[in-house]
Every structure is written in C-alpha cells, then in structure tokens.
Design a protein around this motif. Structure first.
Motif: not given
Length: 301
Positions: A235-255
């Motif tokens: 990228s000539a402008t130095g622009s990019f994308a980034r990810l955030q993940l969200h997860h409840a530590p004690n749950a298998s259905d919260c991602h």
C-alpha cells in the motif's frame, strides 16, 4: 438468526441500582472538580477540553458500573446514563452558584482579583431548591460571568441567547459522552451461557486494506474467510486492515469478529496519524473459525 451479536437486553434490579447510585456518587465527586477547574482556568477553550474530560470520566465510571452489573440492554443503560448525566449537570451548577455567591472581587478592570470558597450550608440550600436555582441561572444569564478575548474596558461579558447555547452545549457534551460510553459497554458481546462478558483480543498480523466493503461483508457473512488477505506491504499510503476477536473464556458459543480499516493520514509536515473505520462488528464465528483466524493472524511476521 442474525449473523451478528445481538444484546439480550437483560437487566437486573441490583445492577440498575448500582449504575444509578454509583453514577450519582461519581457525579458528586467529579462535579466540584470540574467547576473548580473551569473557575480557575481563564481560557474558554481549555474549559471546553475540561468539559470533555468530565464527560469521559463520568462515562467511564458508568461503563464500568454497567460491566460490573452485567447490564445488557443498550437502550435502558443509555437512558439511565442520561439521568445520571442530568444529575451531574445539576450538581455542577449547584457548585458553580455556590462559588459565585460566595465570591469576593477586589480591584477593578484589569487589576480585578476574584476569590471564593465553598460553603456547604449554601450549597445545600441551592441544591435542594431547583426553582431558586433556575431563577439564579436566569439572573446570571442576564449579566454573564465571563467574556471572550482578553480583559479590557470594551470587552463585554457573554450573556443572553449565546450564553444559553453555551450552557446547553456544555450539558450536551457531559450527557452525550456519558451516554455514548455506557451504551457502548452494554452493546459488547456477552455470553448468556457462562454469564460473562467476552474478552477482546487484537490480532497482531495486519490485513490488506478492504477496498470493497460491501463485498467483504457479504463474503464473511457467507463464511468465506479466505477473503481475508494478510497485509502484503504494497500500500502506497500505508493503509491496512486489522482484526479483533471476542470470546467469552468459559463459553463455547460466544465467538465474534470485528474488522477495521486503518488509514494513515499525513499532515503538511509528513507526520502520520491513523484513523480506524469499522468494516463490520461482532460477526458471529464458529469455534473452529475462531481458532483458525487466531492461527493465521495472531502472530506478527
């Protein structure tokens, strides 16, 4: 079923009372600090900054209380935050009028010096008399208490309609920022299964800047996560994308997944500042996809 996280809107009486009582307590502490700051800071523009800090501190306290109380209704939490914000404005006006009525001015014009002190009996009288407070505000508005620019014989105090607008703007900042932060906390992912908030992980490896926002949204909503491409540094402008993940530590259905574009803006001196814009927020993931994304983008290269 929505592809994105949806708050359950669950509230508890204990959590709601905690938000109100704790918020009012925070307002009672912050209001005098705010008024003393603006009383002794001569710059109107610095006072505007202090007002914003007041709102941020109050909103931060409300967000923490909403998190502790596990309040998941953004609308209700927002309304309660507005109530607390209104109380904060009422308290800061009570403190201001107390200092104003207890002030003494010596000297004249550019040599004038104003001193004041806090009187608890006077404050109690003001805070318990909303009608008298309103009448006092009208009298203050008629004469004004501060002016724009440097002190001079021709520099008249701000009053009338403009001063009402300034006061409304002040209240809007305090209440608006408090509402925003509290509402945002109540909107964050929460696991009803494990009764806990999701933790947020910022993945270290960047992605290529998303040019086709509608297209990538449709692809990810359809499960095509191969469309997420690691940053190639081209990228000539130095622009990019980034990810955030969200997860409840004690749950298998919260991602969940949040994707942001980050653009680098440069001023005339070449100094760059990053500005993030959300592409999508809280997209539901399967546990397998969650782990795959962590492995692909969790380590910087």
């Amino acid at each position: 079923m929505s592809a994105y996280y949806q708050p359950s809107h669950k509230m508890t009486a204990a959590g709601s009372l905690l938000l109100l009582a704790g918020g009012v307590a925070a307002a009672a502490v912050l209001a005098p600090l705010y008024i003393y700051a603006v009383w002794y800071i001569p710059s109107v523009y610095l006072n505007l900054l202090v007002c914003g800090v007041f709102g941020l501190l109050l909103g931060g306290a409300l967000a923490s209380l909403a998190k502790i109380g596990k309040l998941r209704s953004p609308w209700v939490v927002g309304q309660l935050a507005l109530v607390v914000g209104l109380v904060a404005v009422y308290l800061e006006w009570s403190v201001f009028l107390t200092l104003l009525y207890n002030s003494k001015t010596t000297g004249s014009e550019s040599q004038a010096d104003t001193s004041t002190s806090f009187s608890l009996p006077l404050f109690t009288q003001i805070v318990t008399s909303p009608v008298a407070m309103w009448q006092a505000m009208q009298r203050v508005n008629a004469t004004g208490t501060w002016s724009l620019g440097s002190a001079s014989a021709t520099n008249t105090a701000v009053s009338g309609v403009f001063l009402w607008l300034v006061w409304l703007g002040e209240a809007a900042i305090i209440m608006g920022v408090a509402y925003w932060l509290a509402h945002r906390q109540a909107s964050e992912p929460f696991s009803e299964t494990s009764d806990e908030w999701a933790a947020t992980e910022h993945l270290a490896r960047p992605l290529n800047y998303v040019q086709d926002v509608p297209g990538i949204r449709a692809a990810l909503e359809s499960g095509h996560f191969e469309q997420l491409v690691p940053y190639d540094g081209q990228s000539a402008t130095g622009s990019f994308a980034r990810l955030q993940l969200h997860h409840a530590p004690n749950a298998s259905d919260c991602h969940y997944l949040t994707l942001q574009n980050v653009a680098t803006k440069r001023d005339k001196k070449g100094k760059g500042t990053q500005q993030a814009k959300t592409v999508l927020k809280y997209l539901a993931l399967s546990p397998t996809t969650y782990q795959q994304l962590r492995q692909r983008f969790g380590t910087a290269v």
